[in-house]
Design an enzyme around this catalytic site. Structure first.
Site, short mmCIF file in Angstrom:
data_model
loop_
_atom_site.label_atom_id
_atom_site.label_comp_id
_atom_site.label_asym_id
_atom_site.label_seq_id
_atom_site.Cartn_x
_atom_site.Cartn_y
_atom_site.Cartn_z
NE ARG A 10 -3.49 0.07 2.77
CZ ARG A 10 -3.99 0.27 3.99
NH1 ARG A 10 -3.91 -0.68 4.90
NH2 ARG A 10 -4.57 1.41 4.29
CG HIS A 32 -7.29 6.01 11.72
ND1 HIS A 32 -8.36 5.81 10.87
CD2 HIS A 32 -7.83 6.16 12.95
CE1 HIS A 32 -9.50 5.83 11.57
NE2 HIS A 32 -9.20 6.04 12.84
CB THR A 54 -15.48 8.89 6.24
OG1 THR A 54 -15.40 7.83 7.21
CG2 THR A 54 -16.43 9.97 6.73
CD GLN A 96 -22.13 3.53 -2.50
OE1 GLN A 96 -23.12 2.96 -2.10
NE2 GLN A 96 -21.65 3.37 -3.72
C1 BV8 Z 1 -10.15 1.87 19.44
C2 BV8 Z 1 -5.37 2.53 9.84
C3 BV8 Z 1 -10.18 1.15 21.63
C4 BV8 Z 1 -4.97 1.17 9.39
C5 BV8 Z 1 -7.72 2.32 10.50
C6 BV8 Z 1 -16.72 2.46 19.63
C7 BV8 Z 1 -15.77 3.24 20.26
C8 BV8 Z 1 -14.42 2.93 20.14
C9 BV8 Z 1 -14.01 1.84 19.36
C10 BV8 Z 1 -14.96 1.08 18.72
C11 BV8 Z 1 -16.30 1.38 18.84
N1 BV8 Z 1 -17.00 0.47 18.13
C12 BV8 Z 1 -16.13 -0.38 17.54
C13 BV8 Z 1 -14.88 -0.05 17.89
C14 BV8 Z 1 -13.68 -0.78 17.48
C15 BV8 Z 1 -13.08 -0.24 16.20
C16 BV8 Z 1 -14.11 0.08 15.15
O1 BV8 Z 1 -14.51 1.22 14.99
N2 BV8 Z 1 -14.51 -0.94 14.40
C17 BV8 Z 1 -15.44 -0.75 13.31
C18 BV8 Z 1 -15.04 -1.66 12.15
C19 BV8 Z 1 -16.84 -1.03 13.82
N3 BV8 Z 1 -12.29 0.93 16.48
C20 BV8 Z 1 -11.02 0.74 16.85
O2 BV8 Z 1 -10.52 -0.35 17.03
C21 BV8 Z 1 -10.18 2.00 17.06
N4 BV8 Z 1 -9.49 1.83 18.30
O3 BV8 Z 1 -11.25 2.24 19.54
O4 BV8 Z 1 -9.41 1.41 20.46
C22 BV8 Z 1 -9.27 1.19 22.73
C23 BV8 Z 1 -9.56 2.07 23.76
C24 BV8 Z 1 -8.73 2.05 24.84
C25 BV8 Z 1 -7.61 1.22 24.87
C26 BV8 Z 1 -7.31 0.38 23.79
C27 BV8 Z 1 -8.14 0.37 22.71
C28 BV8 Z 1 -9.11 2.12 15.99
C29 BV8 Z 1 -9.73 2.39 14.65
C30 BV8 Z 1 -8.62 2.71 13.63
C31 BV8 Z 1 -8.39 1.52 12.73
N5 BV8 Z 1 -7.41 1.89 11.68
N6 BV8 Z 1 -6.79 2.69 9.60
C32 BV8 Z 1 -5.03 1.03 7.90
O5 BV8 Z 1 -5.34 2.01 7.17
O6 BV8 Z 1 -4.75 -0.09 7.45
S1 BV8 Z 1 -9.33 2.47 10.09
C33 BV8 Z 1 -9.54 2.45 8.42
O7 BV8 Z 1 -10.93 2.59 8.22
C34 BV8 Z 1 -8.91 3.58 7.61
O8 BV8 Z 1 -8.30 4.57 8.37
C35 BV8 Z 1 -10.15 4.17 6.94
O9 BV8 Z 1 -10.02 5.50 6.64
C36 BV8 Z 1 -11.09 3.96 8.03
C37 BV8 Z 1 -12.54 4.22 7.83
O10 BV8 Z 1 -12.86 3.81 6.62
P1 BV8 Z 1 -13.14 4.98 5.52
O11 BV8 Z 1 -12.04 5.97 5.56
O12 BV8 Z 1 -14.50 5.48 5.72
O13 BV8 Z 1 -12.94 4.16 4.26
P2 BV8 Z 1 -13.96 3.10 3.72
O14 BV8 Z 1 -13.24 2.31 2.69
O15 BV8 Z 1 -14.61 2.43 4.84
O16 BV8 Z 1 -15.08 4.02 3.02
C38 BV8 Z 1 -14.75 4.87 1.94
C39 BV8 Z 1 -15.93 5.78 1.77
O17 BV8 Z 1 -15.62 6.68 0.71
C40 BV8 Z 1 -17.20 5.05 1.38
O18 BV8 Z 1 -18.29 5.56 2.13
C41 BV8 Z 1 -17.38 5.41 -0.11
O19 BV8 Z 1 -18.75 5.53 -0.47
C42 BV8 Z 1 -16.73 6.77 -0.16
N7 BV8 Z 1 -16.18 7.15 -1.47
C43 BV8 Z 1 -15.70 6.35 -2.45
N8 BV8 Z 1 -15.27 7.13 -3.47
C44 BV8 Z 1 -15.49 8.42 -3.12
C45 BV8 Z 1 -16.06 8.44 -1.84
N9 BV8 Z 1 -16.40 9.58 -1.21
C46 BV8 Z 1 -16.18 10.74 -1.87
N10 BV8 Z 1 -15.62 10.81 -3.09
C47 BV8 Z 1 -15.28 9.68 -3.74
N11 BV8 Z 1 -14.72 9.76 -4.98
#
Ligand code: BV8
Ligand code: ZN
Length: 252
Positions: free
Chosen positions: A71, A124, A193, A220
């Site tokens: 990546r 992130h 996002t 979306q």
């Molecule tokens: C944590 C780096 C806890 C790595 C990434 C509630 C509270 C806290 C945590 C949680 C919670 N519920 C669940 C959790 C756990 C988890 C979580 O959120 N899980 C999800 C799946 C439900 N969260 C965590 O684990 C976080 N840590 O909370 O720790 C803790 C607390 C105390 C002590 C210890 C621990 C950490 C989250 C970070 C994960 N790392 N990235 C890497 O990149 O490999 S996240 C990853 O997803 C990327 O950063 C990415 O950006 C992010 C979100 O995705 P999007 O950016 O939205 O990208 P995606 O592909 O999903 O969507 C793209 C969008 O773009 C789409 O909507 C599409 O329609 C749109 N699009 C497409 N083309 C276009 C467009 N829009 C505009 N123009 C276009 N042309």
């Protein structure tokens, strides 16, 4: 040519504090696969949560570091698009007018900085920085693909990408700064996002609860589309420049 709500244009022109939260979608038109799309080909059989975790790296450091280095090298060939440029222009304009503008990104590609944005809050981390798991030594890696996986520190330790994995805490200072800005801004832009990853997505909620007006730009629907004051179904690389120009020209 999109026609925009006049109230949005006036707010974008006049708001004394604006926050923009971006996700992988803002880099899609630059050729950076969105987070969910980054799992094609070799990685198609994995879900992000399978690879983007400390457990996955502990289990198979070679595979996980290969995915991240692939990546990193992929992004090296990508250029910022009109959406990145528009957000950099918005920051320049706000600074010139003594207004607050805060750019918060979930992206790890640093294309905002390449477009001229400064003081970007990276929730992130980034693909460009790699850290030794033993001694913590960090280095920015702009060269070709690593020759061995996992790449090794001079101390012999394995090196991991400087990103925040699922289950890992976000950088405390960055998150606090983002939450403060989201909780006190007049206009919150949520761009590209899927708004499902927390605590980043919680910033949108925070803005709504503090009576900011929220604009979402995404082709979306997202879980926040119905709560946003404006939800534009479009590509940010096209919509953001048009929106900015329209707000520049808006006289009222
Ligand atoms: C944590 C780096 C806890 C790595 C990434 C509630 C509270 C806290 C945590 C949680 C919670 N519920 C669940 C959790 C756990 C988890 C979580 O959120 N899980 C999800 C799946 C439900 N969260 C965590 O684990 C976080 N840590 O909370 O720790 C803790 C607390 C105390 C002590 C210890 C621990 C950490 C989250 C970070 C994960 N790392 N990235 C890497 O990149 O490999 S996240 C990853 O997803 C990327 O950063 C990415 O950006 C992010 C979100 O995705 P999007 O950016 O939205 O990208 P995606 O592909 O999903 O969507 C793209 C969008 O773009 C789409 O909507 C599409 O329609 C749109 N699009 C497409 N083309 C276009 C467009 N829009 C505009 N123009 C276009 N042309
Ligand atoms: Zn080391």
């Amino acid at each position: 040519m999109t026609t925009f709500d006049r109230q949005l244009l006036e707010l974008l022109r006049d708001a004394d504090s604006i926050v923009a939260l971006t996700g992988a979608g803002v880099s899609a038109e630059s050729g950076v696969p969105t987070f969910r799309d980054a799992l094609t080909g070799l990685w198609a059989k994995y879900s992000p949560e399978d690879l983007a975790t400390p457990e996955a790296f502990a289990r198979d450091p070679e595979m996980v570091s290969r995915w991240y280095d692939q990546r990193r090298c992929g992004v090296a060939g990508c250029k910022p698009n009109g959406g990145h440029a528009a957000l950099a222009e918005l920051q320049r304009r706000a600074a010139a007018e003594g207004k607050q503008f805060t750019l918060v990104t979930q992206n790890v590609d640093r294309l905002h900085q390449a477009a001229g944005s400064t003081d970007v809050i990276e929730l992130h981390g980034t693909l460009w920085v790699w850290r030794c798991v033993d001694c913590g030594d960090e280095a920015e890696e702009r060269g070709p693909a690593f020759s061995v996986y996992p790449s090794r520190c001079s101390c012999g330790g394995k090196r991991r990408p400087g990103v925040v994995w699922f289950g890992e805490e976000l950088p405390g200072q960055a998150l606090l700064q983002a939450q403060r800005a989201a909780g006190s801004c007049r206009l919150f832009l949520s761009v590209g996002t899927s708004s499902v990853v927390y605590p980043a997505a919680g910033l949108i909620d925070l803005a709504l609860r503090n009576s900011a007006r929220v604009l979402e730009i995404n082709p979306q629907e997202t879980p926040f589309s119905s709560r946003a004051h404006w939800s534009i179904r479009g590509m940010s690389g096209l919509v953001l420049p048009e929106l900015l120009n329209a707000s520049f020209e808006c006289t009222s």
